[in-house]
Design a protein around this motif. Structure first.
Motif, PDB file in Angstrom:
ATOM      1  N   LYS A 135       0.838  -1.207   0.000  1.00 31.26           N
ATOM      2  CA  LYS A 135       0.000   0.000   0.000  1.00 31.26           C
ATOM      3  C   LYS A 135       0.867   1.248   0.000  1.00 31.26           C
ATOM      4  N   ASP A 136       0.575   2.158  -0.896  1.00 29.54           N
ATOM      5  CA  ASP A 136       1.230   3.456  -0.943  1.00 29.54           C
ATOM      6  C   ASP A 136       0.206   4.488  -0.476  1.00 29.54           C
ATOM      7  N   TYR A 137       0.515   5.162   0.618  1.00 26.64           N
ATOM      8  CA  TYR A 137      -0.448   6.084   1.234  1.00 26.64           C
ATOM      9  C   TYR A 137      -0.480   7.461   0.563  1.00 26.64           C
ATOM     10  N   ALA A 138       0.290   7.656  -0.481  1.00 27.28           N
ATOM     11  CA  ALA A 138       0.341   8.969  -1.115  1.00 27.28           C
ATOM     12  C   ALA A 138      -0.979   9.314  -1.801  1.00 27.28           C
ATOM     13  N   VAL A 139      -1.375  10.579  -1.701  1.00 26.75           N
ATOM     14  CA  VAL A 139      -2.524  11.097  -2.421  1.00 26.75           C
ATOM     15  C   VAL A 139      -2.220  12.529  -2.829  1.00 26.75           C
ATOM     16  N   SER A 140      -2.465  12.830  -4.090  1.00 26.07           N
ATOM     17  CA  SER A 140      -2.261  14.205  -4.553  1.00 26.07           C
ATOM     18  C   SER A 140      -3.516  15.020  -4.283  1.00 26.07           C
ATOM     19  N   MET A 141      -3.363  16.300  -4.155  1.00 23.57           N
ATOM     20  CA  MET A 141      -4.506  17.160  -3.861  1.00 23.57           C
ATOM     21  C   MET A 141      -5.518  17.156  -5.006  1.00 23.57           C
ATOM     22  N   GLU A 142      -5.041  16.858  -6.227  1.00 26.50           N
ATOM     23  CA  GLU A 142      -5.969  16.789  -7.354  1.00 26.50           C
ATOM     24  C   GLU A 142      -6.940  15.619  -7.213  1.00 26.50           C
ATOM     25  N   ASP A 143      -6.545  14.598  -6.454  1.00 24.49           N
ATOM     26  CA  ASP A 143      -7.394  13.403  -6.310  1.00 24.49           C
ATOM     27  C   ASP A 143      -8.187  13.387  -5.009  1.00 24.49           C
ATOM     28  N   ILE A 144      -8.140  14.471  -4.245  1.00 24.35           N
ATOM     29  CA  ILE A 144      -8.837  14.486  -2.953  1.00 24.35           C
ATOM     30  C   ILE A 144     -10.334  14.226  -3.133  1.00 24.35           C
ATOM     31  N   GLY A 145     -10.907  14.834  -4.157  1.00 26.60           N
ATOM     32  CA  GLY A 145     -12.337  14.648  -4.374  1.00 26.60           C
ATOM     33  C   GLY A 145     -12.698  13.202  -4.674  1.00 26.60           C
ATOM     34  N   LYS A 146     -11.834  12.499  -5.418  1.00 32.60           N
ATOM     35  CA  LYS A 146     -12.113  11.108  -5.773  1.00 32.60           C
ATOM     36  C   LYS A 146     -12.031  10.189  -4.557  1.00 32.60           C
ATOM     37  N   VAL A 147     -11.014  10.398  -3.707  1.00 29.88           N
ATOM     38  CA  VAL A 147     -10.805   9.459  -2.590  1.00 29.88           C
ATOM     39  C   VAL A 147     -11.757   9.729  -1.431  1.00 29.88           C
ATOM     40  N   THR A 148     -12.481  10.847  -1.475  1.00 28.79           N
ATOM     41  CA  THR A 148     -13.406  11.154  -0.373  1.00 28.79           C
ATOM     42  C   THR A 148     -14.856  11.166  -0.839  1.00 28.79           C
ATOM     43  N   GLU A 149     -15.166  10.389  -1.861  1.00 26.74           N
ATOM     44  CA  GLU A 149     -16.537  10.357  -2.374  1.00 26.74           C
ATOM     45  C   GLU A 149     -17.502   9.767  -1.354  1.00 26.74           C
ATOM     46  N   GLU A 150     -17.056   8.766  -0.603  1.00 29.61           N
ATOM     47  CA  GLU A 150     -17.929   8.137   0.376  1.00 29.61           C
ATOM     48  C   GLU A 150     -17.986   8.961   1.657  1.00 29.61           C
ATOM     49  N   GLU A 151     -19.082   8.816   2.362  1.00 25.78           N
ATOM     50  CA  GLU A 151     -19.171   9.460   3.665  1.00 25.78           C
ATOM     51  C   GLU A 151     -18.339   8.667   4.666  1.00 25.78           C
ATOM     52  N   GLY A 152     -17.821   9.398   5.638  1.00 24.10           N
ATOM     53  CA  GLY A 152     -17.031   8.721   6.653  1.00 24.10           C
ATOM     54  C   GLY A 152     -15.973   9.639   7.239  1.00 24.10           C
ATOM     55  N   ILE A 153     -15.035   9.018   8.001  1.00 26.91           N
ATOM     56  CA  ILE A 153     -13.953   9.753   8.659  1.00 26.91           C
ATOM     57  C   ILE A 153     -12.669   9.499   7.876  1.00 26.91           C
ATOM     58  N   TYR A 154     -11.958  10.586   7.603  1.00 29.95           N
ATOM     59  CA  TYR A 154     -10.722  10.495   6.832  1.00 29.95           C
ATOM     60  C   TYR A 154      -9.570  11.110   7.628  1.00 29.95           C
ATOM     61  N   LEU A 155      -8.377  10.536   7.430  1.00 29.84           N
ATOM     62  CA  LEU A 155      -7.163  11.057   8.059  1.00 29.84           C
ATOM     63  C   LEU A 155      -6.188  11.489   6.971  1.00 29.84           C
ATOM     64  N   PHE A 156      -5.712  12.714   7.094  1.00 28.87           N
ATOM     65  CA  PHE A 156      -4.692  13.237   6.186  1.00 28.87           C
ATOM     66  C   PHE A 156      -3.483  13.668   7.024  1.00 28.87           C
ATOM     67  N   ILE A 157      -2.299  13.249   6.573  1.00 27.36           N
ATOM     68  CA  ILE A 157      -1.059  13.620   7.259  1.00 27.36           C
ATOM     69  C   ILE A 157      -0.227  14.457   6.306  1.00 27.36           C
ATOM     70  N   LEU A 158       0.228  15.597   6.817  1.00 24.25           N
ATOM     71  CA  LEU A 158       0.957  16.549   5.978  1.00 24.25           C
ATOM     72  C   LEU A 158       2.198  17.061   6.698  1.00 24.25           C
ATOM     73  N   LYS A 159       3.111  17.573   5.929  1.00 21.54           N
ATOM     74  CA  LYS A 159       4.301  18.223   6.494  1.00 21.54           C
ATOM     75  C   LYS A 159       3.908  19.622   6.969  1.00 21.54           C
ATOM     76  N   PRO A 160       4.388  20.052   8.126  1.00 22.63           N
ATOM     77  CA  PRO A 160       3.982  21.377   8.650  1.00 22.63           C
ATOM     78  C   PRO A 160       4.247  22.522   7.686  1.00 22.63           C
ATOM     79  N   GLU A 161       5.292  22.386   6.860  1.00 27.36           N
ATOM     80  CA  GLU A 161       5.610  23.459   5.915  1.00 27.36           C
ATOM     81  C   GLU A 161       4.638  23.531   4.735  1.00 27.36           C
ATOM     82  N   ASP A 162       3.796  22.510   4.581  1.00 27.29           N
ATOM     83  CA  ASP A 162       2.871  22.466   3.449  1.00 27.29           C
ATOM     84  C   ASP A 162       1.623  23.295   3.768  1.00 27.29           C
ATOM     85  N   ILE A 163       1.822  24.581   3.970  1.00 27.11           N
ATOM     86  CA  ILE A 163       0.747  25.479   4.406  1.00 27.11           C
ATOM     87  C   ILE A 163      -0.386  25.525   3.381  1.00 27.11           C
TER      88      ILE A 163
END
Length: 691
Positions: free
Chosen positions: A629-657
């Motif tokens: 499993k590769d946990y990477a997700v680009s911001m362009e695909d956020i809409g696709k991966v969150t189509e279902e209702e539910g709870i999601y976790l996103f982890i980001l680098k603090p500098e990625d303002i």
């Protein structure tokens, strides 16, 4: 003549005043008295009368001081060079005053009478089986058929050339003496250094580990390549070994599984270092080499980092030992074993491709002392036995090379030839610059690669470097005066084993390094052990009183403790701290994701948003127990991966303002927290989104 024994100060004054023979009369009288007393048979090098042995001991003192000034904390290059020059001058004076110290010829006979017969009834079937195996080694795959044919061919070949002992060997009784106790203690100390805090040092994986574990996962899923093509190509041994470890110990696809295999390879190297040291200078030289190599930071780190580096020194040590044993004993079986090990080593790490050149050099050096054509012919046949047996073990890779020559040579060619980019200067000049840097890295600078070294410090610790310097000097004089082929072979082999690093002409910043020339540490510690024991023998010759002789083991113990203490600090404090600061904490991210799952989160609802020069998201999956499993997700695909209702976790680098703001804007129902790592600069942002 002096009325009493001259002091160390008297010796120094005589040397400064250029009067080295001032106390010769006193020494001659002492030697006459000594010769009238019964003596035991000493070893070859210590059998000669030692004159002004204090000069050799001063060389060690000067070398220790010189090496101290090459340590990063006390770096003073001019002072280091000065003291090493004084050490060299002291050794020159010692050898000048003791011209006969290496005058005796080697005691073993040089007459060759090696049986040349083979069992045709086994040899012919082996050739047939190898030919069939070669035909079926197609498409870069091991199969039950070609593997069975290959292994059967090896068995028949061994049966064809193995020489049965004409007389049964007498079993030697095991003597449990002080030396045996020291060997056991040294072995236990080496094991401690290699397995202590194995989980924590090093702590995190980097991208190369992801590539290796993905290859291991492929093996566990039924794939069986001869040569693994991921990440510019890799030899197969580590992947099959790691897969076996996982199946045997149930360690799963983890960093620890890789570490177990490479640490085991590092530990298996040590007995051969002892045996080579014993061949060169006796059992005490072997013990000294074993201790220094067992405690040393260089072999410890390249084993712990869990890549293929540890296989180069392992097969260098094993092959070199059986070659020199065969040459010394004229034992055909030793040459056969050497060839089999050489061939197997070529399946381990690409630097091992230089090992056949080392073997050729050893045979060539040995041939210079043979006097008859018959002996040279027998030596040639033994060389062909080594080459043939190595080739038969190498056979699967040879078939792969014929089918995919560019892939097999790609990584090496990118360093040697201007394939990816042009040479940064004149390649001849770069070669000699690299050659010099590699030669002095033992004393001065082991390079800048943080994953398997402490950047810009000597490759050896203070004590080992000083004894290595002394060992080089004694080996050079022994090779010159005594025409000793083994000393000459070791001295020539070290630069050859450094070549995988030296030949990085396109990327000279990669030289020196500790990984590619790892095979060189085997012989470096052999010379260090030889230097230690040579000086100890000289010191023993200088003391008649038993109470004074107790001083030698006390000094040796102090040096051993200092060697062990510094290497412990280098690995478990300095290397650990700098590695933790450099490596990204993918295990902590994986732990937070696992907590998310434990609290009801779904497996497909956790993501890591990539950021330049940040974590390898594949490693997050491996640490989370999901190696594919590769946990990477680009911001362009956020809409696709969150189509279902539910709870999601996103982890980001603090500098990625920018992306943090975008997520909070896109999902108003969110909770943001910052994870504070124990390692500075390794914090990350967690955003939990409810949709």
């Amino acid at each position: 003549m002096p009325a009493q024994e001259p002091s160390l100060l008297d010796y120094l004054r005589s040397l400064i005043q250029l009067q080295p023979h001032k106390y010769r009369e006193w020494l001659d009288e002492r030697e006459e008295q000594k010769s009238s007393q019964p003596q035991s048979q000493p070893e070859e090098e210590s059998s000669k009368t030692i004159q002004y042995g204090v000069t050799a001991l001063l060389a060690l003192l000067f070398a220790l001081w010189g090496q101290l000034f090459f340590e990063p904390e006390y770096k003073n290059i001019a002072a280091g060079i000065l003291f090493y020059c004084l050490a060299g001058i002291s050794l020159i004076i010692f050898f000048y005053l003791n011209p006969d110290i290496f005058s005796r010829k080697n005691s073993h006979s040089e007459h060759w009478n090696v049986p040349m017969d083979v069992r045709i009834g086994f040899l012919v079937p082996s050739i047939v089986l190898f030919s069939a195996a070669f035909w079926f080694f197609q498409d870069n795959q091991f199969t039950a058929l070609n593997l069975g044919l290959w292994i059967s061919g090896l068995v028949f070949f061994i049966l064809a050339v193995w020489k049965k002992a004409e007389t049964a060997k007498k079993r030697r009784r095991f003597h449990f003496d002080w030396f045996t106790i020291l060997v056991i203690v040294t072995a236990l100390a080496a094991i401690f250094f290699r397995i202590h805090a194995l989980q924590e040092v090093p702590s995190e994986m980097f991208s190369d580990h992801a590539e290796k574990l993905l290859d291991v996962a492929d093996v566990l899923n039924g794939q069986s390549p001869i040569f693994f093509t991921r990440n510019t190509g890799r030899e197969a041994l580590q992947f099959y070994l790691t897969a076996a470890i996982i199946n045997i110990f149930n360690t799963e696809i983890t960093f620890l599984s890789l570490k177990i295999g490479t640490v085991l390879a590092g530990l298996l190297t040590l007995p051969f270092i002892y045996l080579i040291g014993k061949e060169l200078g006796g059992k005490w030289s072997g013990l000294a080499a074993l201790f220094m190599a067992g405690a040393a930071y260089w072999p410890n780190v390249i084993s712990r980092v869990a890549l293929r580096y540890a296989f180069f020194p392992l097969f260098t040590a094993a092959t070199f030992y059986f070659v020199i044993k065969g040459l010394r004993t004229k034992n055909r079986n030793a040459f056969l074993i050497a060839g089999l090990l050489l061939g197997l080593g070529l399946h381990g790490y690409s630097s091992t491709r230089f090992l056949p050149i080392v073997v050729c050099a050893v045979f060539l050096i040995y041939s210079f002392q043979l006097k008859t054509k018959e002996e040279r012919n027998q030596l040639l046949w033994m060389f062909l036995l080594v080459a043939t047996s190595a080739f038969f073990v190498f056979l699967p890779l040879f078939r792969y090379i014929l089918e995919n020559p560019s892939m097999f040579s790609y990584r090496a060619s990118t360093r040697l030839l201007p394939v990816e980019q042009a040479y940064p200067g004149n390649p001849a000049v770069i070669f000699f610059q690299n050659f010099w840097k590699a030669l002095v890295m033992f004393f001065y600078d082991n390079g800048e690669i943080w994953v398997h070294s402490i950047p810009h410090r000597p490759a050896l610790d203070l004590v080992s470097a000083a004894f290595y310097f002394v060992g080089i000097a004694f080996s050079m004089v022994r090779a010159w005066k005594q025409k000793d082929w083994l000393a000459a072979a070791i001295l020539v082999s070290i630069p050859l084993l450094l070549m995988p690093s030296i030949l990085s002409l396109v990327f000279p910043a990669e030289n020196p390094s500790l990984n590619r020339p790892g095979g060189a540490y085997v012989l470096a510690f052999v010379l260090a052990g030889y230097g230690w024991v040579s000086l100890a023998q000289i010191a023993l010759k200088g003391y008649e009183n038993k109470k004074q002789k107790y001083l030698l083991p006390m000094i040796s113990l102090i040096l051993a403790v200092g060697c062990g203490w510094q290497n412990y600090d280098l690995v478990f404090n300095q290397y650990r701290a700098q590695y933790d600061l450099k490596a990204w904490n993918t295990s902590e991210i994986a732990e937070e994701i696992q907590h998310f799952y434990e609290n009801g989160g779904e497996q497909d609802h956790a993501f890591v948003v990539p950021y330049p020069y940040w974590v390898d998201t594949r490693l997050v999956g491996i640490n989370a127990g999901l190696p594919h499993k590769d946990y990477a997700v680009s911001m362009e695909d956020i809409g696709k991966v969150t189509e279902e209702e539910g709870i999601y976790l996103f982890i980001l680098k603090p500098e990625d303002i920018e992306n943090i703001d975008l997520l909070q804007t896109s999902f108003p129902n969110n909770t943001i927290t910052e994870y504070f790592s124990e390692i500075p600069g390794k914090d990350f942002i967690e955003i939990i989104v409810i949709k």
